[in-house]
Each structure stands twice: as structure tokens, then as C-alpha cells.
Motif scaffolding. Structure first.
Motif, PDB file in Angstrom:
ATOM      1  N   CYS A  67       0.860  -1.312  -0.405  1.00  0.00           N
ATOM      2  CA  CYS A  67       0.429   0.173   0.353  1.00  0.00           C
ATOM      3  C   CYS A  67       0.727   1.196  -0.161  1.00  0.00           C
ATOM      4  CB  CYS A  67      -0.839  -0.285   1.237  1.00  0.00           C
ATOM      5  SG  CYS A  67      -1.792   1.289   1.749  1.00  0.00           S
ATOM      6  N   GLU A  69      -0.184   3.975   1.539  1.00  0.00           N
ATOM      7  CA  GLU A  69      -0.365   5.655   2.134  1.00  0.00           C
ATOM      8  C   GLU A  69       0.264   4.816   3.483  1.00  0.00           C
ATOM      9  OE1 GLU A  69      -2.308   7.584   2.236  1.00  0.00           O
ATOM     10  OE2 GLU A  69      -1.621   6.724  -0.075  1.00  0.00           O
ATOM     11  N   CYS A  71       0.562   4.896   7.151  1.00  0.00           N
ATOM     12  CA  CYS A  71      -0.175   4.060   8.291  1.00  0.00           C
ATOM     13  C   CYS A  71       0.926   4.069   9.236  1.00  0.00           C
ATOM     14  CB  CYS A  71      -1.636   3.151   8.407  1.00  0.00           C
ATOM     15  SG  CYS A  71      -2.730   3.794   6.914  1.00  0.00           S
ATOM     16  N   PHE A  73       1.061   2.351  12.324  1.00  0.00           N
ATOM     17  CA  PHE A  73       0.998   0.982  12.494  1.00  0.00           C
ATOM     18  C   PHE A  73       1.007  -0.775  11.353  1.00  0.00           C
ATOM     19  CE2 PHE A  73      -3.266   2.760  11.182  1.00  0.00           C
ATOM     20  CZ  PHE A  73      -3.747   2.271  10.512  1.00  0.00           C
ATOM     21  N   CYS A  74       1.098  -0.056  10.480  1.00  0.00           N
ATOM     22  CA  CYS A  74       0.662  -1.468   9.242  1.00  0.00           C
ATOM     23  C   CYS A  74       1.664  -1.891   8.177  1.00  0.00           C
ATOM     24  CB  CYS A  74      -0.602  -0.478   8.115  1.00  0.00           C
ATOM     25  SG  CYS A  74      -1.505  -1.452   7.184  1.00  0.00           S
ATOM     26  N   GLN A  76       1.433  -3.869   6.481  1.00  0.00           N
ATOM     27  CA  GLN A  76       0.498  -3.599   4.490  1.00  0.00           C
ATOM     28  C   GLN A  76       0.999  -1.976   3.794  1.00  0.00           C
ATOM     29  OE1 GLN A  76      -2.145  -5.839   3.616  1.00  0.00           O
ATOM     30  NE2 GLN A  76      -3.476  -5.774   5.007  1.00  0.00           N
ATOM     31  N   SER A  77       2.050  -1.817   4.278  1.00  0.00           N
ATOM     32  CA  SER A  77       1.758  -0.603   4.150  1.00  0.00           C
ATOM     33  C   SER A  77       3.509  -0.890   3.270  1.00  0.00           C
ATOM     34  CB  SER A  77       2.704   0.538   5.095  1.00  0.00           C
ATOM     35  OG  SER A  77       3.889   1.906   4.260  1.00  0.00           O
ATOM     36  N   ALA A 114      -5.602  -3.672   0.987  1.00  0.00           N
ATOM     37  CA  ALA A 114      -3.946  -2.629   1.076  1.00  0.00           C
ATOM     38  C   ALA A 114      -4.392  -2.196   0.056  1.00  0.00           C
ATOM     39  CB  ALA A 114      -3.458  -3.508   1.828  1.00  0.00           C
ATOM     40  N   VAL A 115      -4.811  -0.688  -0.023  1.00  0.00           N
ATOM     41  CA  VAL A 115      -4.826   0.469  -0.615  1.00  0.00           C
ATOM     42  C   VAL A 115      -5.445   1.090  -0.622  1.00  0.00           C
ATOM     43  CG1 VAL A 115      -5.283  -1.164  -2.990  1.00  0.00           C
ATOM     44  CG2 VAL A 115      -7.525  -0.090  -1.438  1.00  0.00           C
ATOM     45  N   ARG A 187     -10.866  10.592   5.255  1.00  0.00           N
ATOM     46  CA  ARG A 187     -12.025   9.279   6.005  1.00  0.00           C
ATOM     47  C   ARG A 187     -13.348  10.315   5.934  1.00  0.00           C
ATOM     48  NH1 ARG A 187      -7.368   4.983   8.072  1.00  0.00           N
ATOM     49  NH2 ARG A 187      -5.948   5.218   7.007  1.00  0.00           N
TER      50      ARG A 187
END
Ligand code: SF4
Length: 331
Positions: A67, A69, A71, A73-74, A76-77, A114-115, A187
């Protein structure tokens, strides 16, 4: 000053009116000795305003990792050196996952990607995938695909996606410490469009990301203003390679206090235990949460970390005599 739990007993339990920000803060500041009393009240509120049923949901990721972005905590970034690799799921596997989820008794199946927001390819895959699932199995289909345009909101509603997940993640005042590639307001705008299109709004976040207790109360109040159908509550599971990878795991009592406080802020909302509960609370925490305001769980994996096996949660619901919510007529 009147006791906050005595006041909550009147306004929340009797009238179904959620606590405001100041009262949520007072609840979050209660001493450990009052935690059992707090959890008991939160449970009573849940039983009074939501009933004993527990909504069970399975989730599947159609596009994992990579992804753009940031974030913090993520895992998947694609911006951080985290170990999750970008991967796509095909339609056949998507339908198989939906069938398996329905067989566990779940009424909800959420398709996640995850986008930043969906592109043409993902929207086409959603159209094909949702139609194939609806043809194969009776289950509500939800989606979580990031920020949407009005056309995409309309398209998803048209496909029959009945609930859309988009988390605000944290209080507005703390959001810039968590994400820098988009704003809290962006968001919020997606959530407003989703609600206006008639889809159910699912919006929650993660606690234990370094926010203050005041910001936790602020977040609960902002969710109260949004009035989502469902709030998934995650506890930070610090993932190696992410900027929050070295943060401490949240204290178990603080986590339970937060669960109960969110229930008192949102008396009739589906409050779902999402990620991080095992590492924060251990096995017992699932029971404490279900007896302290939680009325929805996710079975199976949490996208990037393995959760408890479905059978353990389903056996616990049986033991607690909490029936699994049957499939509604919203299909
Ligand atoms: S939380 Fe969502 S938008 Fe943020 S980096 Fe992870 S997948 Fe991307």
C-alpha cells in the motif's frame, strides 16, 4: 462531583444515550479496583440495547501489502521495510473463502484490500467477486477498500455491498502522528458518502498507538458523532519494521477499560473485537470483553497476523450462552 458509573447507569442504561467525551474520560480514569463494576455495567448496557447475540464476521484480503500510504501501525504499507509482500487473490479463492466463512456460522464476509482507494482493476474485481459470492452462498458482503469517490460509493451500493468499513483509526488530534499521506478529514468524507448512499457504516480504530487517555475519549466522542453501525476496536500489535514496531503492548486493564468505555459511549452499536486482542489480553481477554460490552468478533485471521482459531471463539460463545446472530434479511 457525581459518580460517573452511577450517572451512566441512569443515562446510558436506562435511556440509551451514550456518554459524552468528559464522561468517557472519567471512565478511562477509573482505578483498577472499579474495573469489575465498570465491565458489569458495560455488559448490562450491551444486553439492554443490543441483546445477547454476537455477530460473527470473516474477512479476506483480495490485495495484500504494497500500500502506498504510511499508516505507522500497518505492516501492509509499502513505505516501510515490513515483511508483508504484495499479493492478489483470484475470484475462485474469494468465493471459497466466503463459503468457508458462512459454514462457520458467520453472517458477514468482509472483502479487504490494502490500497489508498480502489482503482479500476479492483472495482472490476469487486463487481465480479461480489456477484459470484452472492450466487454461491447466503452471506452479507462487506468491503474495506480505502477512500472512495462518489462514483465508487454508488457502484459498491449497486453491487449489493451492504456495509463499508473505513476506520478513522484514532482521534482527529492524534491522526497526524499516525498517518501523513492523507488526512482524517478525507477519511471522514468517505464515511459521510457511504452513509448517505444507504450502506451501513463500519468505523473504528486502534488504541495503544501512543495517544493520550484524553485522545481516547476524544476518539470515542467522534465515533459517537458519526454514529456508525459497527465499531471494530483494535489494540496495537506492534509489527516489526513499522514506525510503531517498538511501542509497548497496551496494558490489559487499560484495554478492558477502553472496551467498556466505548460501549458506554456507543450503547447500541455493534462493538467488535478486531486485531490485537490476543497479544494484549491473552485468551481470558476474549471472555472478559464479551462480558464487558463486546458483541461482535472476527473469526480466522486478521489480515497480517493470525488470530485465534474460529472454533475457540465459537466454543466460547456457546459456553457463555451468547447465540451467533443469524443472517439478517439485508441480503
Ligand atoms: S492501514 Fe490501509 S491505507 Fe494505511 S497503510 Fe495499511 S493498508 Fe494502507
Amino acid at each position: 462531583m457525581p459518580d460517573v458509573l452511577a450517572c451512566a447507569g441512569r443515562s446510558v442504561l436506562t435511556d440509551g444515550v451514550g456518554l459524552d467525551e468528559a464522561a468517557v474520560l472519567a471512565v478511562l480514569q477509573l482505578p483498577d479496583e472499579r474495573l469489575p463494576e465498570l465491565l458489569a455495567l458495560a455488559h448490562e448496557v450491551r444486553m439492554r440495547w443490543c441483546g445477547p447475540e454476537v455477530e460473527v464476521e470473516g474477512i479476506v484480503s483480495v490485495k495484500t501489502g504494497g500500500c502506498p500510504e504510511d499508516c505507522h501501525f500497518c505492516s501492509q504499507s509499502g513505505v516501510f521495510a515490513s515483511p508483508v509482500r504484495a499479493a492478489w487473490l483470484d475470484i475462485e479463492s474469494l468465493v471459497a473463502a466466503a463459503v468457508e466463512t458462512a459454514a462457520s456460522g458467520a453472517s458477514e464476509f468482509c472483502i479487504v484490500a490494502a490500497v489508498r482507494g480502489p482503482d479500476e482493476r479492483l472495482m472490476a474485481q469487486m463487481r465480479e467477486g461480489v456477484a459470484a459470492i452472492r450466487a454461491a452462498v447466503a452471506i452479507n458482503v462487506a468491503a474495506s477498500l480505502g477512500m472512495l469517490t462518489q462514483d465508487q460509493v454508488d457502484d459498491l451500493a449497486d453491487m449489493g455491498v451492504h456495509r463499508y468499513n473505513h476506520n478513522l483509526e484514532t482521534a482527529r488530534s492524534y491522526f497526524p502522528h499516525v498517518v501523513t499521506t492523507h488526512t482524517w478529514l478525507e477519511r471522514w468524507q468517505t464515511l459521510q458518502m457511504v452513509a448517505a448512499a444507504g450502506m451501513e457504516v463500519c468505523c473504528g480504530g486502534i488504541v495503544g498507538m501512543g495517544e493520550s487517555i484524553e485522545q481516547r475519549a476524544e476518539f470515542a466522542a467522534q465515533l459517537g458523532q458519526l454514529a456508525p453501525h459497527e465499531v471494530p476496536l483494535n489494540f496495537l500489535n506492534p509489527r516489526p519494521g513499522t514506525p510503531f514496531g517498538d511501542l509497548p503492548v497496551m496494558d490489559a486493564k487499560d484495554a478492558l477499560r477502553t472496551v467498556a468505555a466505548f460501549r458506554l459511549a456507543l450503547p447500541s452499536t455493534l462493538l467488535r473485537y478486531a486485531g490485537g486482542r490476543e497479544i494484549t489480553l491473552g485468551d481470558l481477554g476474549t471472555r472478559d470483553g464479551l462480558l464487558g460490552g463486546v458483541n461482535a468478533v472476527i473469526v480466522g485471521n486478521y489480515l497480517t497476523t493470525l488470530g485465534r482459531p474460529a472454533t475457540a471463539d465459537l466454543a466460547l460463545l456457546d459456553e457463555l450462552r451468547m447465540p451467533i446472530k443469524a443472517l439478517s434479511t439485508t441480503l
